[in-house]
Enzyme design. Sequence first.
Site, short mmCIF file in Angstrom:
data_model
loop_
_atom_site.label_atom_id
_atom_site.label_comp_id
_atom_site.label_asym_id
_atom_site.label_seq_id
_atom_site.Cartn_x
_atom_site.Cartn_y
_atom_site.Cartn_z
N HIS A 160 18.77 -24.59 -31.03
CA HIS A 160 18.63 -24.69 -32.49
C HIS A 160 17.78 -23.53 -32.99
CE1 HIS A 160 17.58 -26.44 -36.40
NE2 HIS A 160 18.44 -27.42 -36.18
N CYS A 175 23.04 -33.56 -35.59
CA CYS A 175 22.11 -33.93 -34.52
C CYS A 175 21.63 -35.38 -34.53
CB CYS A 175 20.93 -32.98 -34.51
SG CYS A 175 20.20 -32.65 -36.10
N HIS A 207 13.70 -36.68 -33.86
CA HIS A 207 14.54 -36.62 -35.07
C HIS A 207 15.27 -37.92 -35.34
CE1 HIS A 207 17.15 -33.76 -37.75
NE2 HIS A 207 16.10 -34.27 -38.38
N LYS A 264 29.33 -26.71 -36.40
CA LYS A 264 28.47 -27.86 -36.72
C LYS A 264 28.70 -28.30 -38.16
CE LYS A 264 23.48 -28.88 -37.11
NZ LYS A 264 22.13 -28.32 -36.87
N ARG A 276 22.18 -38.42 -31.60
CA ARG A 276 21.07 -39.01 -30.86
C ARG A 276 21.06 -40.53 -30.99
NH1 ARG A 276 17.81 -34.30 -29.98
NH2 ARG A 276 19.10 -32.66 -30.92
N LYS A 280 12.75 -33.05 -28.64
CA LYS A 280 13.09 -33.36 -30.04
C LYS A 280 13.47 -34.83 -30.19
CE LYS A 280 16.66 -32.25 -33.50
NZ LYS A 280 17.64 -31.24 -33.95
N ASP A 286 20.64 -28.62 -28.19
CA ASP A 286 20.80 -28.66 -29.64
C ASP A 286 21.64 -27.48 -30.12
OD1 ASP A 286 20.37 -29.18 -32.34
OD2 ASP A 286 18.30 -29.73 -32.03
N ASP A 287 22.76 -27.79 -30.76
CA ASP A 287 23.60 -26.77 -31.41
C ASP A 287 24.26 -25.82 -30.41
OD1 ASP A 287 22.76 -27.92 -33.74
OD2 ASP A 287 21.79 -26.14 -34.57
N ASP A 289 24.41 -31.83 -28.75
CA ASP A 289 24.43 -32.85 -29.81
C ASP A 289 25.51 -32.59 -30.86
OD1 ASP A 289 23.24 -30.65 -31.04
OD2 ASP A 289 21.57 -31.78 -31.89
N ASN A 290 26.04 -31.39 -30.93
CA ASN A 290 27.15 -31.05 -31.84
C ASN A 290 27.62 -29.65 -31.48
OD1 ASN A 290 24.45 -31.19 -33.98
ND2 ASN A 290 25.27 -29.18 -33.49
#
Length: 772
Positions: free
Chosen positions: A235, A82, A142, A412, A86, A140, A44-45, A345-346
């Site tokens: 994240h 994010c 989300h 992001k 996904r 995660k 994540d991130d 994810d980004n």
Amino acid sequence: MAALSNSPEFAGIITESIASSQPSWPQNPTPPAGAPNVIVMLVDDMGYSDIGAFGSEIPTPHLDAVAGEGVRMTDFHVTPTCSPTRASLLTGCNSHAVGMGAVANVDDGFPGYAAELPANQPTIAEMLRDNGYSTMAIGKWHLCRESDMHSAGNRHSWPLQRGFDQYYGFLEAQSNLHFPHQLYEGNNPVHVDQYPEGYYLTDDLTDRALQMIADTQAADPSKPFMMYFAHAAVHTPMHVKPADMDRFRGKYAQGWDAIREARLERQKALGVVPPGTDLSPRSEEAGYDVPAWDELSDDGKALAARHMEGFAAMVGTIDESVGKLRDVLDRLGKLENTIFVFLSDNGASGGGGHDVGAFNHLANLDRSRVVSNADRIAEQLPRIDEIGGPTSWPQYATGWATVSNTPFRRHKFSTYRGGHQVSFLMSWPAGLPDSAGAIRHQYAHVTDLAPTLMDLIGLPVSTERHGLAARPLDGTSMAELLRRGDAVSNHTEQYYECLGERAYYAGDWEAVAQRTPMTPFDQDRWELFETAEDFNQLNNLAAENPERVEELIAAWRDAAERNQVFPMANGSPLHWFQRDPLDERFATDVVLLPETPTLERFRASQLIDGRSFEFEVELTDFTTADEGVLLAHGGQESGYMLYIEAGQLHLVQNAWGRMIAAEPVPLRDGTQRIRVTVDAPGKARWLASIFVDGECVRTDIQFVQLSWLVPFSGLYVGAMRRSPISWDLHLRRGVFAYSGRFSRITFRPGNFAPDAMATMLDHFRKMGAATQ
């Protein structure tokens, strides 16, 4: 009877009866012979350059091993945030087309922003489970509406209902890594009063992943598995274990300018960027303003460097997680025949970290004060050794996010490449032996992953779900790209959109809109880049090619119409705060019993967010010897709490780390009712009063209004569970469970503040009407 049973006629009857009554066992789905296991690890991130195989100085030996056994794709793209990534990863479809055009916290009522996947679209987990795979999800999620995250929520968009046999993780966008706010196992919340000393979420998720793999392989070794492992890291909050932080002490004192240049040189040497690549500007007129490292004060440098040490330590824990998974697979004899996928994810997140880093990232929601850079340094420096620990909720400085995204522009949420071009690894020693250590430069997109996996395994893509016809996939298989360096990508065009930012890729050309919030979209200026010659978008050719620009804008509009992109967020708060009217059902009186476990974050927020409220405690046989926490809403990130200690009643607030306390109230034996009223007059203020047995004993207590994501850690009664609102009280008394008895606590939400977001939706609609 004996004679009859021995007769030939009877024997024939028995034989015929047995033959006709042979059971017909249901046939389980059978995967192809030798079908590989699949692990998709999503972080994540994380920026393009944050692992060793893509130029980082952070040691990532286990990911380096994956790169050595597999393929690095240098032109791999996701969405700029994010939840959409996904959704595209799991379905193979463009995110807006499957209802996830923004993060799942957005639920504005339009099809492209439904905050959940549509009923007709199967996930890769459903496809593989239907073909005999065991399916597992970790971490995660989300991908469900906020209004469905509580224990009574509709679970149709939870992991088990979207194709996974097992799940362990959290449904939110983020979680406290030292004291997770709410974990779920399968379809059920995990109720925890206090996590064990030294608990760390990444370790817990990894241990559960190892357990799931070992369990399923022991139960049925012939059955392949698919695991979707979505890390909480990196994240915010950038939480780390002290020992991991210590490994990076002093490693970032030279600052982001030097580290960024060194990463680019390693990227060139590795071959993951073209030889002539230059760094994008550190700051841009329309982007984030990042100071030169040498412009920071010595104190500012010390803080910023400490935050980056924490980030690097988090990346290291991800690599350790990879190593543990590989070790288990190796000991099971499954490593060679496992497809392992690793991606982010980004791009790295540049928002909210400011120039020196943020001790409490959620404090960016504090509308009661304006904090300067000097204020941040003064507030953080005495607590520098707490950064990354459980008393913090940290985010590194924007300058480090720029390093993470080396060599690209922006971060992001942006549709420049810094927002969506990420490092990508895929290994499969048994199935792609000739691709070990390969680097591929062809374009690929996250929608390509699902069809690629199905292609490599040898299974057809599902065309329906629950009898409903599915949308054809937008992605294409990358199988030939993985096998051959000279293969041509079949993914030739791709639109991007994120909160009004836009871009369009079309092979040799890419156009990106320079977005100015709250202005008409058709007034945005588009830039044009030649992809083969301008890897990181530094040379704008729009003025020389106006017809090409118009062609790409038209292509973007056509794709947007097909994929449910409209209406886009225009920069007003409307996109975030327009909600399903059914959510209003949560703003009603709630009775909390001593037996009531945690009331989940979003559900609890509807009792207080933007409004006045009150709660009343009904005590039973109270004596002044009774003490403990009666009600706690939130955690160390922010919250408020009512507790009794040494015969005195305490009402305290943690306002993003600033502790505010009412004057304690002496209680007497036989006290029956305690009522707290909180008025929300506007301008980010709360005014509280305390009543004991009907008598007002304290009034006009000045608190800071909390809203939206805070309090984050949920609502508790009878103890201060998980993350403590008051760290001082936690150190003295732990969870401080109430020793007496209470029959119930009644929560009553009241009217909105005059400037609450919910009261201003019509105004926001008028503000943005001309932009569309």
